[in-house]
Design a protein around this motif. Structure first.
Motif, PDB file in Angstrom:
ATOM      1  N   UNK A 132     -41.147  44.016  65.035  1.00 12.67           N
ATOM      2  CA  UNK A 132     -39.682  43.909  65.352  1.00 12.67           C
ATOM      3  C   UNK A 132     -38.861  42.722  65.249  1.00 12.67           C
ATOM      4  N   UNK A 133     -39.647  41.704  65.114  1.00 15.68           N
ATOM      5  CA  UNK A 133     -38.642  40.442  65.241  1.00 15.68           C
ATOM      6  C   UNK A 133     -38.034  40.086  66.327  1.00 15.68           C
ATOM      7  N   UNK A 134     -38.750  40.314  67.658  1.00 13.73           N
ATOM      8  CA  UNK A 134     -37.942  40.407  68.795  1.00 13.73           C
ATOM      9  C   UNK A 134     -38.968  39.135  69.562  1.00 13.73           C
ATOM     10  N   UNK A 135     -38.417  38.476  70.474  1.00 18.55           N
ATOM     11  CA  UNK A 135     -38.796  37.340  71.132  1.00 18.55           C
ATOM     12  C   UNK A 135     -39.371  37.758  72.690  1.00 18.55           C
ATOM     13  N   UNK A 136     -40.552  37.333  73.108  1.00 17.70           N
ATOM     14  CA  UNK A 136     -40.807  37.624  74.423  1.00 17.70           C
ATOM     15  C   UNK A 136     -40.465  36.543  75.303  1.00 17.70           C
ATOM     16  N   UNK A 137     -40.041  36.927  76.537  1.00 13.18           N
ATOM     17  CA  UNK A 137     -39.483  35.793  77.507  1.00 13.18           C
ATOM     18  C   UNK A 137     -40.245  36.415  78.790  1.00 13.18           C
ATOM     19  N   UNK A 138     -40.519  35.091  79.555  1.00 16.94           N
ATOM     20  CA  UNK A 138     -41.258  35.428  80.915  1.00 16.94           C
ATOM     21  C   UNK A 138     -40.275  36.232  81.748  1.00 16.94           C
TER      22      UNK A 138
END
Length: 221
Positions: A107-113
């Protein structure tokens, strides 16, 4: 004139949610869905009993509900007809789904804690709701043909993160509906909200009167 009708789906318009969960091997799953509604800091999700998201929520009792705006529609659409289940369940094979291990990368998305749960938030989404499982219900338990195919989850929200761009000026705890443009799914197509069509009498009720004990409980986490 109204005609008697039998639509195969009754998706008259609900917000799209990207649900992030933890796989058993520690990787992330990310799934778009729109069978959802909220009451206070509780959320009801309707999911296939065979989905990877369902499996992960049942195992861990946790997820993050990431709400995309209209600006993330292309990323959401890239996840369409993908599944974290391997092998792909027969029902999804029939609909053209394929297995995808790296949903965030696709998806081109960024995981964030997250703060209170193990699954990650989605950086690009303006709204993040961390949640834990409160109850599980079986949909259509009265139908032999449908029994066991769909589960509904009652999720208790444990933390909310809102992008500054959608907040009321000078108010950290209130979303400005003129700024928030959720992505809406209506009969399998993507839509956004238009401008306000009429002043609302309900809007005259102060929002703090809807606060529940769940908010106080979440502060202790």
């Amino acid at each position: 004139m109204h005609l008697r009708s039998e639509p195969s789906i009754l998706y008259f318009g609900t917000p799209v949610v990207l649900i992030s969960t933890m796989n058993e091997n520690g990787t992330y799953n990310l799934a778009p869905m729109s069978s959802v509604f909220w009451l206070g800091w509780r959320c009801m999700l309707g999911l296939s009993a065979l989905s990877k998201t369902t499996e992960n929520i049942l195992r861990t009792g946790q997820c993050v509900l990431n709400l995309p705006s209209i600006h993330q529609v292309e990323a959401v659409n890239r996840l369409a007809r993908t599944t974290g289940s391997d092998p792909v369940p027969a029902g999804k094979q029939q609909k053209g789904y394929r297995y995808e291990q790296d949903k965030f990368g696709l998806a081109g998305l960024t995981p964030l804690a997250a703060d209170t749960v193990a699954p990650p938030r989605v950086l690009e989404c303006p709204v993040h709701q961390e949640a834990v499982l409160a109850a599980t219900h079986h949909l259509a338990a009265d139908s032999a043909a449908q029994r066991g195919k769909i589960l509904t989850f009652e999720m208790r929200i444990t933390r909310v993160h809102l992008d500054e761009s959608i907040l009321m000026q000078g108010q950290q705890h209130k979303v400005d509906p003129d700024k928030w443009r959720p992505l809406i799914m209506s009969f399998q197509e993507f839509y956004g909200l238009g401008s306000k069509v009429h002043p609302s009498t309900l809007a005259q009720i102060p929002e703090h009167l809807y606060r529940t004990a769940d908010i106080e409980a979440a502060r202790e986490l």
